[in-house]
Design an enzyme around this catalytic site. Structure first.
Site, short mmCIF file in Angstrom:
data_model
loop_
_atom_site.label_atom_id
_atom_site.label_comp_id
_atom_site.label_asym_id
_atom_site.label_seq_id
_atom_site.Cartn_x
_atom_site.Cartn_y
_atom_site.Cartn_z
N SER A 662 0.82 -1.22 0.00
CA SER A 662 0.00 0.00 0.00
C SER A 662 0.85 1.26 0.00
O SER A 662 0.33 2.36 -0.21
CB SER A 662 -0.93 0.01 1.21
OG SER A 662 -0.20 0.19 2.38
N LYS A 705 -6.11 4.95 7.97
CA LYS A 705 -4.94 5.67 7.47
C LYS A 705 -5.22 7.17 7.40
O LYS A 705 -4.40 8.00 7.83
CB LYS A 705 -4.55 5.14 6.09
CG LYS A 705 -3.87 3.77 6.18
CD LYS A 705 -3.62 3.18 4.81
CE LYS A 705 -2.84 1.88 4.92
NZ LYS A 705 -2.77 1.16 3.67
#
Lengths: 811, 265
Positions: A662, A705
């Protein structure tokens, strides 16, 4: 949603429209019949439990907390009602071989009656048999047998005695036998002076003694036979009396169990044994008057306690289904070998361990026989030999009770070997997916025995219909656990939290436990506020409290960022440095945190070094992401020339492992920034993986996040320039916190969806990325142009370096 | 302490012990007598000298009861066997007496049976004769002697109105009551009328205790034992006078007993 443009607040959170609910409180909702979103698993379970074929046992896969136990129980109990009640099972004495007790099957509910009937029979026999044996008629007959024996013995002996007396010889008993002595005619028993007798008379005496000795020997030899005959007659008489007595007692019980062949067979054996063991029933009084006590010496002395007789003739009711009207559904929480297969217990008596068929104990398989057995696969696998025992029983279709010691050949003492009981059970194993796939891969018997897999979904569609089912699911739970009902707003908030837990605004988490735990906490908060209904406020309080309880590490990390111990810039610009985002999972709690990713480039042989990988802190997926960058660089900027750079990428201040791809978009941006010597706006963070074509791909944990970076920015003061770049395909997963949405609404924070790396470069650097022309060049001053120019420059330098006859040696 | 307050003299009981069943029965009877309070028991194991003499005869052969094999009767073997029997009898006697809390002594005597019996009878208040005494001539198979469980069968008392018979009757009564056994009284009289009188006296002596009475016209040993047998006697209790001791009565009785007998002086 337009890639590269900030998302609107409405795109950051999908609210639950309370109008879809036609209730005010969950108390109004009906019981849930169907399981929301688990149609596939339910179908599999239905098929599995209805299939009568061998091996069609079930393995229910799914994550813990998905409510599998509850659902499986619900389905099984519904199904069990339509099935006949299972049989009762007993163990009884095997009179021919007590080491191998016999198993008896009786229709449900009859077992208990059978126990009582036999108990009554034994009690009656204990009274009736001694009474019969004490009767005058019996005594007279016994006495007649004894007298007959006695008479025959006396007659025989008297004949010898007469023969002896006729020859003036006496029979004298010695300590171990008999001897003979001549007598004088005038005075009995006075020995003659043998030496004074004439020789002829001496010889005559010796001949006489010889003959008498022969006769006495024959008599002695015949005595045991006569005694045996008398005993036999006596026993036969006793048996006859006992048989007649028992026949009367057993008529009723025989009539009652006439239809059950096994039981009838046992009753016949029992009757025969009672007759054979008639002494067990003798009362002390009767034994006092035993005329043949001497003949029977060595046999049981004194009255036998009824309990001893009861143990011999009683019944061990192993499984009793009395008062049940459905097939059994058994959940065994502690599936040890013994708890599963059953065991034979022992009792210490005078330092010796003893056992009998009364000490056989059934296991879960016995209890579930004829119905369903539900087991947690992890528990089964953790218990020594339980898995093997379960498979053996299922394969052989019978339950054979064996001790663990016996199974492992640890002990070789004689113990019971109970007759196996036929097994007809549907086993349902519940477990996580990994167990299913491991067993499938490594245990060849598993596929034969567990042919039906019911795979529970981890999430299901957030449709209006499913939302309403979700509400009923919560209503069911609230009712079962006797909690306060929820109002509509609470259900809606809970539903939103479920979507957040699923990590997808369009899905609901199938992990019911997460939602029910929140409801339990909300019940507490509602109680503290004195409310009758749980509202959205209580749900929110519960969620906040849960997060607060487990967020110590998150707060500590954030504190270190704010104190500049962990270096994260949220303002300004910097070349080759970008804010990446990662998710940390601690227990069931996940939170996001920014990580500084830096890239440095220099002249080299075309290798992009992943420092995390070099020090073995990077996982394979992360390494894969970095290798993709190399491919992207070559194919995009210099497809016909070798790469001549040496680039290094690092997660700064990362001391644990890094896994996942990611951060590959962030790493690429840092690398391109370093190559282009173009600074990156540190007020932005980026998450997403990138492919070889520079397309941005979705990642997990997008909400955490964003919130992780937002929290740092908020604490330092939101500037309005800060934000996060996320893959476009992750927008549907957004279920962000209220404060993030508020900040976006007030234009203090932005979320940018991106689909291409060029969009990322433009947003991060503020410089157009530049689209390639057909000849592979890029517009002047664009980021891509600068990258290409740098790469060409490095290639030229390399060529020049090679011409000078020196080659770089890479480590 | 003056002379009038002396403790009553202990009852002296002599047990004639033989092998096996004889010893067991005699000891069982002894323990049943323990209620009588102060008892001194003397266990005597008699080694009959006539048997030992017999072993020295050239024709002497023994037919083994167990193996039915015939072998010369050796004096040394016989003495060894008698020693073993005496030792076993001593252990059993001492154990039974100790358990019953009875003062006891044990001795082994060798000699003629008749003389030893007479001597033992002179020294005692009660004498216990076990059944199947080893010296009696075998009148029936030994194994039959174990048929009856003597200690549970009726107590049969012979009553002829003499002082020793009175004492014997009281002893029999106590024995029956202690063991919850039936008491049968054999009234020894030549005529019915006399028997009636004796029965009344016996009833008075028993002071209300329940007993079964039976007329016994003859009291020779054969008749006495036959009558007792017909009453399923477990124990025979009878008085013995000085005159009786002078006859061969004891020797004869010891030969023929099928159950233990308690002789009361």
């Amino acid at each position: 949603m337009e890639p590269g443009k900030p998302l609107s607040p409405s795109e950051l959170y999908r609210h639950c429209d309370q109008r879809i609910f036609a209730f005010e409180s969950t108390a109004e909702l009906e019981k849930l019949e169907a399981i929301p979103g688990q149609e596939r698993a339910v179908e599999a379970i239905q098929f599995g439990i209805e299939s009568e074929s061998d091996g069609f046992n079930l393995f229910v896969l799914g994550s813990p907390g998905s409510g599998r136990h509850h659902f499986v129980r619900q389905i099984l109990e519904q199904k069990a009602v339509s099935k006949p009640c299972a049989d009762d099972w007993c163990y009884v004495n095997n009179f021919e071989n007590p080491q191998k007790p016999r198993a008896l099957r009786l229709p449900a509910g009859l077992g208990n009656g059978f126990v009582k009937d036999l108990q009554q029979l034994v009690e009656d026999a204990h009274n009736a048999i001694p009474a019969a044996l004490e009767s005058e008629d019996f005594q007279t007959k016994q006495q007649a047998i004894a007298e007959e024996f006695k008479e025959r013995q006396s007659e025989s002996f008297n004949r010898i005695k007469e023969h002896a007396e006729a020859r003036n010889i006496a029979i004298v008993e010695t300590p171990t036998g008999f001897t003979f002595t001549p007598l004088r005619k005038d005075e009995e028993e006075k020995e003659v002076e043998f030496d004074t007798l004439p020789e002829q008379q001496k010889k005559q005496i010796q001949r006489d003694i010889e003959e008498l000795s022969q006769e006495l020997r024959r008599f002695l030899q015949a005595t045991p036979k006569r005694m045996h005959e008398a005993k036999r007659k006596s026993r036969a008489l006793e048996h006859e009396v006992a048989k007649i007595t028992l026949s009367g007692l057993m008529d009723e019980i025989v009539a009652k169990y006439r239809d059950y062949a096994d039981v009838m067979q046992h009753l016949q054996r029992l009757q025969s044994d009672m007759i054979e063991q008639v002494d067990l029933f003798r009362s002390a009084t009767e034994q006092k008057n035993q005329l043949l006590a001497g003949l029977l010496e060595g046999q049981a002395q004194g009255g036998t306690e009824p309990s001893v007789v009861m143990r011999r003739y009683g019944v061990n009711l192993l499984i009793d289904h009395d008062a049940q009207d459905a097939a059994p559904v058994v959940f065994e929480d502690h599936p040890t070998f013994s708890n599963l297969i059953g065991r034979v217990e022992h009792q210490a008596r005078m330092g010796v361990l003893t056992t009998d068929f009364h000490m056989i104990r059934g296991g879960a398989l016995h209890r579930a026989n004829g119905g369903y057995l539900v087991l947690d696969v992890r528990s089964v696998l953790l218990q020594p030999l339980s898995w093997e025992g379960l498979k053996r029983a299922l394969k052989s279709r019978e339950i054979k009770i064996r001790s663990l010691g016996e199974d492992l050949s640890l002990i070789s003492t004689v113990s019971l070997d109970p007759e196996p009981i036929p097994l007809r059970v549907k086993v349902v194993l519940l477990g996580e997916r990994i167990f299913y796939y491991l067993l499938l891969a490594h245990d060849p018997e598993f596929a034969e025995l567990f042919k039906v897999a019911a795979d529970f979904e981890d999430e299901f569609d957030r449709s209006d219909e499913n939302s309403r089912l979700f509400a009923r699911l919560i209503a069911d739970f609230v009712r079962t656990d006797k909690l306060k009902p929820l109002d509509r707003s609470a259900v809606a908030r809970l539903l939103e939290e479920s979507a957040r837990h699923a990590g997808d605004a369009e899905k609901l988490s199938a992990q019911v436990r997460h939602a029910t735990d929140i409801v339990r906490e909300a019940h507490y908060w509602a109680g503290r506020s004195g409310k009758e209904l749980i509202g959205s406020g209580e749900i929110q309080s519960a969620i906040d409290a849960r997060i607060r309880r487990v967020s110590r590490i998150r707060d500590r990390m954030q504190q270190e960022i704010l104190r500049d111990t962990i270096l994260i810039a949220t303002q300004g610009t910097c070349c080759g440095q970008v804010n990446g985002l990662s998710v940390l999972q601690i227990g069931e709690y996940a939170f996001g945190r920014p990580s500084r990713i830096t890239a440095r480039v220099s002249f080299g042989s075309g290798k992009v070094v992943d420092i995390e990988r070099e020090v073995e802190l990077g996982g394979p997926i992360h390494s894969k992401g970095v290798l993709i960058l190399s491919a992207f660089l070559v194919s995009r900027y210099l497809p016909d020339q070798p790469l001549s750079l040496r680039a290094s990428l690092v997660f700064e201040q990362s001391y644990g492992g890094v896994e996942g791809d990611s951060a590959s978009a962030a790493e690429l941006c840092a690398l391109l920034s370093a190559l282009a010597d173009t600074p990156i706006n540190q007020g932005l963070a980026i998450t997403g993986s990138v492919n070889q074509f520079g397309q941005i791909q979705p990642i997990g944990g997008v909400n955490e996040k964003i919130e992780g970076f937002f929290d740092v920015c908020r604490e330092r003061g939101l500037t309005g320039d800060q934000g996060v770049l996320i893959p476009c395909s992750n927008v549907k997963h957004l279920m962000l916190r209220r404060d993030v949405i508020d900040a976006v609404e007030n234009r203090r924070f932005s979320i940018y969806p991106v689909t291409e790396i060029d969009q990322c470069l433009a947003l991060l650097t503020g410089v157009p990325a530049g689209s390639p022309s057909p000849d592979g060049t890029f517009p002047e001053n664009s980021v891509n142009h600068r990258v290409r120019a740098r790469l060409i420059d490095l290639a030229r330098k390399r060529r020049a370096f090679g011409d000078s006859g020196t080659t770089e040696k890479e480590s | 302490m003056n002379g009038d307050q002396r403790e009553p003299r202990a009852v002296r009981i002599t047990l004639l012990l033989g092998g096996g069943e004889a010893t067991r029965s005699a000891l069982e009877l002894l323990t049943q007598l323990a209620w009588k309070g102060s008892i001194e028991a003397l266990g005597i194991f008699i080694e009959d000298s006539s048997l030992l003499r017999l072993a020295q005869m050239p024709f002497s052969r023994e037919l083994c009861r167990v193996t039915h094999a015939e072998a010369p009767l050796e004096k040394a073997d016989l003495e060894r066997q008698l020693r073993i029997q005496a030792r076993t009898a001593k252990l059993a006697f001492e154990s039974a007496a100790a358990q019953a809390g009875i003062n006891h002594a044990f001795l082994t005597r060798r000699g003629g049976l008749a003389a030893l019996l007479q001597q033992a009878a002179q020294e005692m208040d009660l004498m216990i004769l076990g059944p199947a005494h080893r010296l009696r001539q075998l009148s029936e198979p030994v194994s039959l002697t174990a048929i009856a469980r003597h200690s549970r069968q009726p107590v049969v008392a012979l009553y002829d109105g003499t002082e020793s018979a009175e004492r014997a009757l009281l002893t029999a009564k106590q024995l029956a009551e202690a063991g919850d056994r039936q008491l049968t009284v054999l009234i020894a009289a030549e005529e019915r009328d006399a028997a009636g009188v004796l029965q009344q006296r016996a009833i008075q002596t028993l002071a209300g205790s329940v007993a079964r009475y039976r007329f016994a016209a003859a009291t020779d040993i054969a008749t006495l034992l036959e009558t007792s047998r017909s009453e399923h006697a477990g124990t025979l209790v009878m008085g013995v006078s000085e005159n009786l001791l002078k006859t061969r009565f004891l020797q004869e009785l010891s030969r023929r007993l099928e159950f233990p007998a308690l002789l009361v002086r």
